[in-house]
Write an enzyme that holds these catalytic residues in place. Structure first.
Site, PDB file in Angstrom:
ATOM      1  N   ASN A  47      28.526  61.069  59.710  1.00 50.74           N
ATOM      2  CA  ASN A  47      30.172  61.271  59.904  1.00 50.74           C
ATOM      3  C   ASN A  47      30.310  62.043  61.097  1.00 50.74           C
ATOM      4  OD1 ASN A  47      30.754  59.440  57.644  1.00 50.74           O
ATOM      5  ND2 ASN A  47      30.769  61.285  56.365  1.00 50.74           N
ATOM      6  N   HIS A 133      39.540  57.410  47.947  1.00 48.65           N
ATOM      7  CA  HIS A 133      38.322  58.467  47.823  1.00 48.65           C
ATOM      8  C   HIS A 133      38.346  58.880  46.362  1.00 48.65           C
ATOM      9  CE1 HIS A 133      35.655  61.930  48.570  1.00 48.65           C
ATOM     10  NE2 HIS A 133      35.140  61.204  49.290  1.00 48.65           N
ATOM     11  N   GLU A 179      44.712  57.239  52.343  1.00 47.02           N
ATOM     12  CA  GLU A 179      43.786  57.724  53.497  1.00 47.02           C
ATOM     13  C   GLU A 179      44.418  57.063  54.772  1.00 47.02           C
ATOM     14  OE1 GLU A 179      39.501  57.069  52.978  1.00 47.02           O
ATOM     15  OE2 GLU A 179      39.621  56.896  50.761  1.00 47.02           O
ATOM     16  N   SER A 183      37.448  55.363  54.314  1.00 50.19           N
ATOM     17  CA  SER A 183      35.914  55.762  54.740  1.00 50.19           C
ATOM     18  C   SER A 183      34.710  54.836  54.497  1.00 50.19           C
ATOM     19  CB  SER A 183      35.713  56.863  53.648  1.00 50.19           C
ATOM     20  OG  SER A 183      36.057  56.581  52.290  1.00 50.19           O
ATOM     21  N   ASP A 208      45.608  61.376  53.101  1.00 54.28           N
ATOM     22  CA  ASP A 208      44.262  62.097  53.493  1.00 54.28           C
ATOM     23  C   ASP A 208      43.722  61.617  54.906  1.00 54.28           C
ATOM     24  OD1 ASP A 208      41.445  62.716  53.462  1.00 54.28           O
ATOM     25  OD2 ASP A 208      41.351  62.294  51.395  1.00 54.28           O
ATOM     26  N   HIS A 211      39.029  60.896  57.988  1.00 55.82           N
ATOM     27  CA  HIS A 211      38.167  60.298  59.010  1.00 55.82           C
ATOM     28  C   HIS A 211      39.056  60.305  60.315  1.00 55.82           C
ATOM     29  CE1 HIS A 211      34.780  59.508  56.453  1.00 55.82           C
ATOM     30  NE2 HIS A 211      35.590  59.434  55.463  1.00 55.82           N
ATOM     31  N   LYS A 243      33.802  65.927  59.062  1.00 54.02           N
ATOM     32  CA  LYS A 243      33.624  64.903  59.500  1.00 54.02           C
ATOM     33  C   LYS A 243      33.487  64.651  61.193  1.00 54.02           C
ATOM     34  CE  LYS A 243      33.817  62.777  55.468  1.00 54.02           C
ATOM     35  NZ  LYS A 243      34.613  62.890  54.090  1.00 54.02           N
TER      36      LYS A 243
HETATM   37  C1  LIG Z   1      34.735  62.858  52.930  1.00 56.78           C
HETATM   38  C2  LIG Z   1      36.016  62.779  52.103  1.00 56.78           C
HETATM   39  C3  LIG Z   1      36.604  63.764  51.361  1.00 56.78           C
HETATM   40  C4  LIG Z   1      35.889  64.784  51.053  1.00 56.78           C
HETATM   41  O1  LIG Z   1      35.741  65.789  51.704  1.00 56.78           O
HETATM   42  P1  LIG Z   1      34.655  67.065  51.670  1.00 56.78           P
HETATM   43  O2  LIG Z   1      34.889  67.922  52.673  1.00 56.78           O
HETATM   44  O3  LIG Z   1      33.447  66.344  52.088  1.00 56.78           O
HETATM   45  O4  LIG Z   1      34.486  67.316  50.138  1.00 56.78           O
HETATM   46  C5  LIG Z   1      38.091  63.498  50.979  1.00 56.78           C
HETATM   47  N1  LIG Z   1      38.507  62.380  51.283  1.00 56.78           N
HETATM   48  C6  LIG Z   1      38.233  61.476  52.106  1.00 56.78           C
HETATM   49  C7  LIG Z   1      38.887  60.336  52.382  1.00 56.78           C
HETATM   50  C8  LIG Z   1      36.805  61.516  52.479  1.00 56.78           C
HETATM   51  O5  LIG Z   1      36.160  60.627  53.386  1.00 56.78           O
END
Ligand SMILES: *Cc1c(COP(=O)(O)O)cnc(C)c1O
Length: 393
Positions: A47, A133, A179, A183, A208, A211, A243
């Site tokens: 990522n 997620h 999101e 992801s 969220d 990405h 990421k």
């Molecule tokens: C990777 C991810 C997370 C978690 O993040 P970390 O810092 O790895 O715990 C949360 N939400 C989404 C959409 C993700 O892709």
């Protein structure tokens, strides 16, 4: 004893269903190549979209941070773990995202469970994209609020669900949670449409941007910046540093009231050791590179364009809605996805197979991810490898 007997039985079942997961041990740093055990592979499964995870300036910033602050933060943020470098990073994040305030969390997982469990009340209604997620789902469960899942990216379905529940009243808030760049599917939520629905319905929008942060928007300020959604329109923004920023950790950005409420109530913020200050220093440096080096995003999107163009000419099945650094190739069956991933590995190319329960049953896929650290010749090797294993077998 009976615990082990039961566990062994459950593990056997996972094996027989091709759902057993193993960790591969990596040695050395990763960039466009990855060293796993004895072998080196072309890396299409990280990522690290902007190729920042071993940037010398970020490493130097972390080392300076270590010299200045030592390693551990020494406590939770509310006791002694909050340093001036944490503060500086929060201020920079608020400014960058155009929000009033920001708050650091140790991971995106901690941020999502912390925010949802602190802010969503038992009588609230949560409307969440079906493909969100695990951390968002867990946060929703932890909150005790009523959770409904709408069809992936389907604002018509969301609208129908929203209309079933009366307009939010005091003590019964409604939330839409999505999101930005998904992801595992690599497609983008219709954030403007969702925002319009929320506005009409007096519903809070929670995004969220794990990405999308660093990738989209002005100088990488994120998906909300890309579609000009303000703090009023999208009051809760979560993004991570693991990421595109190539480090680890996460933040929430929003109003003063939001951030203060999280400091008072978010248990995954309060009851955990603050990030090491050197990590905050590294993130701060990474943030500066993200903001000033537009060439990384340009290169990344050129590579993605090349990949999609050449792959479609070769008959490699692409997902039409995935236009960003996450390119899924749907396979369906878990065993088949694992076999294809293994055949690619035999050719020196690492692409991960994603299976249930990360994605729905029978929607196993290869998840190809691109990075600004890739070169066009490496994308060509990937295309060769994929067409051999997908088409000529
Ligand atoms: C990777 C991810 C997370 C978690 O993040 P970390 O810092 O790895 O715990 C949360 N939400 C989404 C959409 C993700 O892709």
């Amino acid at each position: 004893m009976s615990l082990d007997v039961n566990l062994t039985k459950e593990l056997q079942k996972k094996r027989s269903e091709n759902l057993y997961r193993v960790r591969v041990v990596r040695s050395r740093e990763q960039n466009s190549y990855i060293q796993l055990g004895e072998h080196q592979y072309l890396n299409f499964c990280s990522n690290d979209y902007l190729g920042l995870s071993n940037h010398p300036e970020i490493i130097a910033a972390a080392k300076e941070g270590l010299d200045e602050y030592g390693l551990g933060s020494g406590g939770s943020a509310l006791i002694t773990g909050y340093t001036d470098i944490h503060r500086e990073l929060e201020v920079a994040l608020a400014e960058f995202t155009g929000r009033s305030s920001a708050l650091l969390f140790s991971s995106g997982y901690a941020a999502n469970i912390g925010v949802l469990s602190a802010l969503a009340k038992k009588n609230d209604h949560l409307f969440m994209d079906k493909l969100c997620h695990a951390s968002l789902i867990d946060g929703a469960k932890l909150s005790g609020a009523k959770l409904r899942r709408y069809k992936h990216l389907d604002t018509k379905n969301l609208k129908e669900m929203l209309t079933l529940i009366p307009i939010a009243e005091i003590g019964k808030e409604k939330w839409v949670i999505s999101e930005s760049l998904f992801s595992m599917d690599g497609d983008l939520a219709p954030l403007n449409e969702i925002s319009k629905l929320c506005e009409k319905d007096n519903t809070t929008m929670y995004v969220d941007d794990a990405h999308g942060f660093g990738i989209y928007g002005e100088n990488g300020a994120g998906s909300l910046s890309a579609v000009n959604l303000t703090e009023e329109q999208a009051p809760v923004m979560v993004a991570t540093f693991g990421k595109a920023l190539g480090v680890a950790g996460a933040f929430v950005a929003g109003s003063e009231a939001l951030i203060e409420s999280l400091i008072q109530n978010a248990r995954s913020y309060i009851y955990t050791t603050a990030l090491p200050p050197a990590q905050a220093a590294a993130i701060l440096k990474s943030l500066r590179l993200v903001r000033t080096e537009n060439w990384r995003r340009e290169k990344l999107f050129n590579l993605i364009g090349e990949f999609r163009h050449k792959a479609s000419k070769r008959g490699i099945p692409l997902y039409e809605n995935a236009l960003g650094p996450i390119q899924p190739i749907f396979v369906g069956d878990s065993e088949k996805a694992m076999n294809i991933s293994q055949s690619l590995a035999d050719k020196g190319i690492k692409v991960s197979a994603i299976r249930s329960p990360t994605v729905a049953k029978n929607s196993a896929r290869l998840r190809v991810t691109f990075s600004a650290s890739h070169e066009e010749s490496q994308v060509d090797s990937l295309i060769e490898g994929l067409s051999e294993v997908l088409i000529n077998d």
